[in-house]
Design a protein around this motif. Structure first.
Motif, PDB file in Angstrom:
ATOM      1  N   PRO A 405       0.807  -1.231   0.000  1.00  0.00           N
ATOM      2  CA  PRO A 405       0.000   0.000   0.000  1.00  0.00           C
ATOM      3  C   PRO A 405       0.837   1.277   0.000  1.00  0.00           C
ATOM      4  CG  PRO A 405      -0.882  -1.591   1.569  1.00  0.00           C
ATOM      5  CD  PRO A 405       0.447  -2.118   1.123  1.00  0.00           C
ATOM      6  N   SER A 406       1.920   1.274   0.759  1.00  0.00           N
ATOM      7  CA  SER A 406       2.769   2.474   0.810  1.00  0.00           C
ATOM      8  C   SER A 406       3.461   2.713  -0.526  1.00  0.00           C
ATOM      9  CB  SER A 406       3.815   2.335   1.925  1.00  0.00           C
ATOM     10  OG  SER A 406       3.184   2.241   3.187  1.00  0.00           O
ATOM     11  N   LEU A 407       3.927   1.645  -1.172  1.00  0.00           N
ATOM     12  CA  LEU A 407       4.536   1.791  -2.492  1.00  0.00           C
ATOM     13  C   LEU A 407       3.561   2.428  -3.475  1.00  0.00           C
ATOM     14  CD1 LEU A 407       6.567  -1.492  -3.214  1.00  0.00           C
ATOM     15  CD2 LEU A 407       7.448   0.841  -3.141  1.00  0.00           C
ATOM     16  N   ALA A 408       2.332   1.920  -3.495  1.00  0.00           N
ATOM     17  CA  ALA A 408       1.336   2.428  -4.437  1.00  0.00           C
ATOM     18  C   ALA A 408       0.963   3.876  -4.128  1.00  0.00           C
ATOM     19  CB  ALA A 408       0.096   1.543  -4.408  1.00  0.00           C
ATOM     20  N   LEU A 409       0.800   4.198  -2.865  1.00  0.00           N
ATOM     21  CA  LEU A 409       0.355   5.539  -2.480  1.00  0.00           C
ATOM     22  C   LEU A 409       1.441   6.598  -2.644  1.00  0.00           C
ATOM     23  CD1 LEU A 409      -1.692   4.594   0.702  1.00  0.00           C
ATOM     24  CD2 LEU A 409      -2.612   5.466  -1.455  1.00  0.00           C
ATOM     25  N   PHE A 410       2.698   6.189  -2.668  1.00  0.00           N
ATOM     26  CA  PHE A 410       3.791   7.146  -2.874  1.00  0.00           C
ATOM     27  C   PHE A 410       3.809   7.700  -4.300  1.00  0.00           C
ATOM     28  CE2 PHE A 410       6.723   6.199   0.841  1.00  0.00           C
ATOM     29  CZ  PHE A 410       6.868   7.525   1.197  1.00  0.00           C
TER      30      PHE A 410
END
Length: 579
Positions: A405-410
């Protein structure tokens, strides 16, 4: 020093569709300069790419050895603080103010800037040494600023002791970080760009060796160890290995000074030596950095709370590791371009050529976005598979999904940060560091406010994704403000040409990413295997398809910025083969 805005930048005449020139325009002085910028950037980008690839190995080994929970955060936070403190104490001045001042000294001083540079190195070395000694002595107090209040719990006393022990071993990095950047900026001001981008590879090699030794000696953390502290021997191996890596990258850089025509001779005659302007500009930059680091301290504290909560909580290790991956295109393209153009921007500003400054900066912005935007669009499609491939080992093998999720949201934050980062280079070239400070106050305010509000609304598992969303909000505000203000200062920043470019680029990205999404969906429907190999194959296939589709569509839409980058890369590869 403020300067009045210059005249608008006229459209470059030319024949539509001419390959290799931005926006399809014909050859011009601006296009030739951008080709030179791309050539200089390519050398730095190659070094950055290798450095980042070796950094991936380091990140994977770190996750395999320490996991992604509290055990990992203990070391990751302690090893990150030295870089944060270096930036807080001196990094803004070294990175932003120093190059324009060095360029001006080389152009205007009778000795070609030798005396000014020697005084800067002497003063900076003494300052960094004194600060480093003080930080090591005050390690417990320093770390209390960055840790959540949960670490005051007696149940976490062992973990707190390990954080402080790591801090004492890692804080000497402040001196080595500072001298590395200082030496690198001296080289950059003299047109030597490559070594500063290649030297960090030595750090990554030593870090990889350190983590490999750690895995052989102690094995991957498991069970209760994932929430525990470290033994004294473990602390020595990881702490000393990390500091040795930072020292090594400085040692590699030093010999290039002589090759660039500079020999260091200590100078202690600081008064009336031309340093006053540097300090006046540096004051605003220091304030800028303080504001930025206050915001980042809030992020680290909130993230440490997510890890300290235990269970499936996400903390600073997840945040920093995801950030490392997302910053790859920024480091390879944007930082390389910014480093190459800053001396040019500074020279234009010194000559009062605001139109030329705006033209150079706008062309570099379009080139950076031509790479960053499609990468950002692709990232959510491959986030889960990339997390599995990079971190699905050892102690992190059962929790790699928490990175996705953090990868995508960055992704959107990456685009906004790219615009903001390049705009700041324009302000620094104009020596308008006060404006940079005011803009960063807005960015930091949005970041802190959004982080505090969002983290309160999520569980421990959502801590890192919430912080990533706050990051994107803050740099969206920063990009809008910095671009608008700089455009008014320069009179024009190629806005119409950039809007036309963005319209075509977004069409291409929507089409290529949409087709890639269908490929990803079809691959998943055909093969639902969740093994590491399947994740690698799926991520590689989707990425390859997206790259081919994007490049083909970019050529069809005549997006010259894309073809310029491809031509530069293919030209360098051809020259290497001929060599």
């Amino acid at each position: 020093m403020n300067r009045p805005p210059g005249p608008p930048d006229p459209a470059t005449p030319g024949t539509p569709g001419t390959p290799g020139t931005p926006d399809g325009s014909g050859s011009s002085g601006a296009d030739r300069e951008q080709s030179s910028v791309l050539s200089s950037s390519a050398v730095m980008a190659a070094g950055t790419l290798v450095s980042r690839l070796s950094g991936f190995v380091r990140s994977a080994l770190l996750a395999a050895a320490l996991g992604l929970s509290l055990h990992a955060d203990i070391f990751t936070i302690a090893n990150t603080i030295p870089n944060m403190l270096y930036i807080l104490l001196a990094g803004g001045v070294f990175n932003a103010v120093l190059v324009p001042q060095l360029v001006r000294a080389m152009r205007n001083d009778p000795d070609g800037g030798e005396g000014y540079t020697n005084r800067i190195v002497t003063l900076a070395g003494l300052f960094l040494l004194a600060v480093t000694i003080a930080l090591v002595a005050c390690a417990p107090t320093v770390m209390s600023l960055y840790l959540d209040n949960d670490f005051d719990d007696p149940a976490l006393a062992e973990q707190l002791d390990s954080v402080i022990a790591f801090a004492r071993l890692c804080l000497p990095q402040v001196f080595f970080y500072g001298m590395f950047v200082l030496v690198g900026q001296i080289l950059n001001s003299r047109g030597v760009f490559g070594p500063m981008m290649w030297a960090p590879i030595a750090n990554n090699v030593i870090s990889v060796a350190t983590l490999g030794l750690y895995l052989v000696a102690f094995g991957p953390a498991s069970g209760p160890e994932l929430e525990a502290g470290y033994t004294g021997t473990q602390e020595l191996v990881l702490g000393l290995g990390s500091t040795l890596g930072i020292a090594a990258q400085l040692a590699i850089l030093v010999p290039y000074l002589k090759r660039a025509g500079f020999t260091f001779r200590p100078r202690f005659d600081f008064r009336d030596a031309g340093l006053g302007q540097t300090f006046r500009l540096g004051l605003w930059t220091v304030l800028f950095v303080i504001v930025n680091q206050i915001a980042y301290t809030v992020v680290v504290r909130l993230a440490s709370g997510g890890a300290a909560a235990g269970g499936d909580g996400t903390g600073y290790t997840v945040y920093s590791s995801a950030f490392l991956i997302v910053m790859v295109p920024h480091s390879i393209i944007t930082v390389s371009l910014a480093t190459a153009i800053l001396p040019r921007l500074s020279a234009r500003a010194a000559d009062g050529d605001l139109r030329g400054l705006g033209t150079t900066l706008a062309a570099s912005l379009r080139t950076a976005l031509a790479v960053v935007v499609p990468v950002a669009a692709l990232l959510p499609l491959v986030a889960l598979d990339a997390a599995h491939v990079i971190w699905g080992y050892g102690a992190a093998s059962d929790g790699y999904e928490r990175y996705a999720p953090s990868l995508a949201l960055f992704a959107p934050g990456l685009v906004f940060f790219t615009v903001h980062y390049l705009m700041l280079r324009g302000f620094y070239a104009l020596e308008q560091t006060r404006t940079v400070f005011l803009v960063q106050c807005a960015v930091a305010t949005v970041n802190v406010t959004a982080a505090l509000l969002l983290v309160r609304q999520v569980s421990a598992a959502g801590t890192t994704p919430a912080l990533v969303v706050a990051y994107a909000f803050s740099y969206a505000a920063g990009a809008v403000i910095s671009y608008s203000v700089l455009s008014r200062r320069l009179g024009d920043l190629g806005g119409r040409r950039t809007l036309r470019f963005l319209a075509r680029l977004l069409c291409v990205v929507v089409l290529s990413t949409g087709a890639s999404a269908l490929v990803a969906f079809g691959f998943g429907a055909w093969d639902s295997d969740s093994s590491w190999g399947a994740s690698l194959a799926r991520a590689a296939l989707v990425t390859a398809f997206d790259v081919v589709a994007f490049v083909g569509l970019a050529r069809a839409f005549r997006i010259g910025e894309v073809t310029s980058v491809i031509s530069q890369v293919s030209g360098r590869l051809s020259s290497r083969r001929r060599a």
